[in-house]
Design a protein around this motif. Structure first.
Motif: not given
Length: 149
Positions: A126, A129-134, A136-137
């Motif tokens: 997290r 990647l950052g929460e949003d990217e985590f 989405r990934t």
């Protein structure tokens, strides 16, 4: 040794499979090392233990489907888990050639011991990647894992 920089002619889709393979290897080896240190189990064993905990009485064939593995690979995995005392096998009540799997108290202990490391690992992902990217990934990888071309 680090990976060389991308070739200027490479498009993102030209290297996607390569990056997925590299990432999977890096994540698996790191997670295996940490899970072995914390709980004495590999990530493959961890996945099987989670599946058996979530579906007590699962058969080896069903476990293979859940894990996306061949039955022969699951047979070897279950042998290691039973030898370690983490799961037990019982005769299936209706299918004479099948066995059902149950988590032992030692298996439950291994899952509890691994949980802080799993939480730490996910926290690091997290942060990377950052929460949003985590999120989405994770969603994208789930779609890929269940893709049937």
């Amino acid at each position: 040794m680090s990976e060389p920089g991308p070739d200027p002619g490479d498009t993102p889709d030209a290297r996607l499979f390569f990056h997925l393979q590299r990432a999977a290897h890096q994540l698996r080896t790191t997670a295996d090392r940490r899970c072995l240190a914390a709980a004495g189990i590999t990530t493959a064993q961890l996945g099987a233990l989670f599946a058996v905990r979530e579906q007590p009485g699962v058969t080896q064939r069903e476990l293979a489907g859940v894990l996306g593995l061949r039955e022969s690979a699951v047979t070897a995995l279950v042998t290691r888990l039973t030898t370690a005392g983490l799961v037990t096998k019982q005769a299936h009540p209706r299918e004479h050639r099948a066995v059902t799997l149950e988590l032992t108290s030692e298996g439950a202990d291994a899952l509890r011991a691994a949980q802080p490391e799993i939480d730490r690992f996910n926290g690091e992902m997290r942060a990377l990647l950052g929460e949003d990217e985590f999120v989405r990934t994770a969603a994208a990888l789930s779609r890929l894992a269940h893709w049937e071309p």
